[in-house]
Design an enzyme around this catalytic site. Structure first.
Site, mmCIF file in Angstrom:
data_model
loop_
_atom_site.group_PDB
_atom_site.id
_atom_site.type_symbol
_atom_site.label_atom_id
_atom_site.label_comp_id
_atom_site.label_asym_id
_atom_site.label_seq_id
_atom_site.Cartn_x
_atom_site.Cartn_y
_atom_site.Cartn_z
ATOM 1 N N GLN A 30 57.015 -12.679 -30.092
ATOM 2 C CA GLN A 30 57.008 -11.497 -29.220
ATOM 3 C C GLN A 30 55.746 -10.686 -29.473
ATOM 4 O OE1 GLN A 30 61.217 -9.597 -29.327
ATOM 5 N NE2 GLN A 30 61.141 -11.023 -31.035
ATOM 6 N N HIS A 72 55.328 -12.026 -24.838
ATOM 7 C CA HIS A 72 54.952 -10.697 -24.331
ATOM 8 C C HIS A 72 53.453 -10.559 -24.114
ATOM 9 C CE1 HIS A 72 58.978 -9.006 -26.080
ATOM 10 N NE2 HIS A 72 59.144 -9.715 -24.987
ATOM 11 N N GLY A 105 61.223 -11.186 -38.597
ATOM 12 C CA GLY A 105 60.462 -9.999 -38.226
ATOM 13 C C GLY A 105 60.786 -9.414 -36.867
HETATM 14 N N1 APR Z 1 58.777 -8.958 -43.142
HETATM 15 C C1 APR Z 1 59.728 -9.376 -42.269
HETATM 16 N N2 APR Z 1 60.344 -8.552 -41.417
HETATM 17 C C2 APR Z 1 60.005 -7.255 -41.454
HETATM 18 C C3 APR Z 1 59.035 -6.732 -42.329
HETATM 19 C C4 APR Z 1 58.412 -7.658 -43.213
HETATM 20 N N3 APR Z 1 57.487 -7.262 -44.093
HETATM 21 N N4 APR Z 1 58.930 -5.401 -42.109
HETATM 22 C C5 APR Z 1 59.787 -5.103 -41.124
HETATM 23 N N5 APR Z 1 60.448 -6.212 -40.717
HETATM 24 C C6 APR Z 1 61.475 -6.365 -39.687
HETATM 25 C C7 APR Z 1 62.373 -5.172 -39.475
HETATM 26 O O1 APR Z 1 63.442 -5.182 -40.428
HETATM 27 C C8 APR Z 1 62.864 -5.428 -38.048
HETATM 28 O O2 APR Z 1 63.984 -6.307 -38.038
HETATM 29 O O3 APR Z 1 60.814 -6.556 -38.449
HETATM 30 C C9 APR Z 1 61.656 -6.113 -37.404
HETATM 31 C C10 APR Z 1 60.844 -5.233 -36.487
HETATM 32 O O4 APR Z 1 61.586 -4.921 -35.341
HETATM 33 P P1 APR Z 1 60.896 -4.178 -34.091
HETATM 34 O O5 APR Z 1 60.046 -3.059 -34.597
HETATM 35 O O6 APR Z 1 61.977 -3.839 -33.140
HETATM 36 O O7 APR Z 1 59.897 -5.295 -33.502
HETATM 37 P P2 APR Z 1 60.223 -6.487 -32.489
HETATM 38 O O8 APR Z 1 61.599 -7.007 -32.689
HETATM 39 O O9 APR Z 1 59.087 -7.449 -32.590
HETATM 40 O O10 APR Z 1 60.152 -5.754 -31.091
HETATM 41 C C11 APR Z 1 60.371 -6.486 -29.919
HETATM 42 O O11 APR Z 1 59.770 -4.600 -28.606
HETATM 43 O O12 APR Z 1 58.470 -2.775 -27.955
HETATM 44 C C12 APR Z 1 58.693 -4.105 -27.827
HETATM 45 O O13 APR Z 1 57.243 -5.542 -26.792
HETATM 46 C C13 APR Z 1 57.511 -5.000 -28.045
HETATM 47 O O14 APR Z 1 57.511 -7.337 -28.674
HETATM 48 C C14 APR Z 1 58.028 -6.056 -29.000
HETATM 49 C C15 APR Z 1 59.521 -5.973 -28.802
#
Ligand code: APR
Length: 230
Positions: free
Chosen positions: A86, A104, A170
């Site tokens: 993503q 995305h 992540g």
């Molecule tokens: N290692 C692994 N995971 C991690 C780490 C790390 N060091 N730090 C944080 N995380 C995890 C968090 O616990 C959480 O589950 O990464 C995740 C981040 O979640 P989001 O911030 O919601 O990101 P994401 O899921 O990629 O978002 C999806 O939302 O705004 C949109 O388009 C954007 O592609 C993005 C989509």
């Protein structure tokens, strides 16, 4: 070779210095989605949207892949690997992964504001408002905004349905349709989740939770998978 599918999100790039969206101090704490990541925002204030993604591009260009990106690239030595991400950064590619699906979009490319199929590489970090596509319309970042279609989703669903091993890392699974991809993976397939904050995955079977950061959990998992020579 066994087919491994990995679905990644912002957390895999967190330790490269790129902010996630929904963790504390995440990007969506500093910005309103409606102001910077929707077609309406672009209509209202294109410069604000352009500036937001120019900043993201600047950050991405300054960042380096981390141990998790490199470990996933190494998996290709023994497995048929598809990464579905993503993320709009190019850190999987820079770590050496050769088969990456960007659900995305990708920040290093621009996109016509009237035809999403017209995309172009961007030189440097800044996309200016006077840069236009071959149809004469302003260029925007090649990213999928809230409210827009996710053109790659059907292809990604098919890849997930064919997976023989699945890794999720992540992502909070807060955003659809990406979050729905996990349900295309067959029930008998082993699914690893590497995340310090394991997302809720109801109705999912054969799940192994590895509750730790990507740079620790992914290299360990990759080593184990490669030793076991599935
Ligand atoms: N290692 C692994 N995971 C991690 C780490 C790390 N060091 N730090 C944080 N995380 C995890 C968090 O616990 C959480 O589950 O990464 C995740 C981040 O979640 P989001 O911030 O919601 O990101 P994401 O899921 O990629 O978002 C999806 O939302 O705004 C949109 O388009 C954007 O592609 C993005 C989509």
């Amino acid at each position: 070779m066994k087919r491994i599918v990995i679905l990644t999100g912002a957390g895999i790039s967190a330790e490269s210095g790129l902010k996630t969206f929904r963790d504390s101090d995440g990007l969506w704490e500093g910005y309103n989605i409606e102001d910077v990541a929707t077609p309406q925002a672009w209509q209202r204030n294109p410069q604000l949207v352009q500036d937001f993604y120019n900043m993201r591009r600047k950050d991405v260009l300054a960042a380096q892949p981390n141990a998790a990106h490199y470990a996933l690239a190494k998996l290709e030595e023994q497995f048929n690997v598809t990464i579905i991400t993503q993320n709009i950064d190019d850190l999987h590619e820079r770590a050496g992964s050769t088969n990456v699906v960007h659900l995305h979009g990708i920040i290093t490319r621009s996109q016509s504001s009237i035809n999403p199929e017209l995309t172009y590489p961007i030189e440097g970090w800044e996309l200016k408002m006077n840069e236009v596509c071959e149809l004469g319309s302003p260029l925007r970042a090649h990213v999928v905004w809230f409210g827009e279609d996710v053109p790659m989703i059907e292809y990604a669903a098919k890849i997930c349905a064919d997976a023989e091993l699945f890794i999720l890392s992540g992502t909070s699974l807060a955003v659809y349709p990406a979050a729905g991809l996990i349900h295309y993976v067959r029930s008998g397939v082993k699914k690893y989740i590497v995340d310090p904050n394991i997302p809720a995955v109801r109705r999912l079977t054969n799940v192994v939770e590895i509750q730790t950061k990507a740079t620790i959990g992914i290299p360990d998992l990759v080593e184990e998978l490669m030793l076991n020579k599935y």
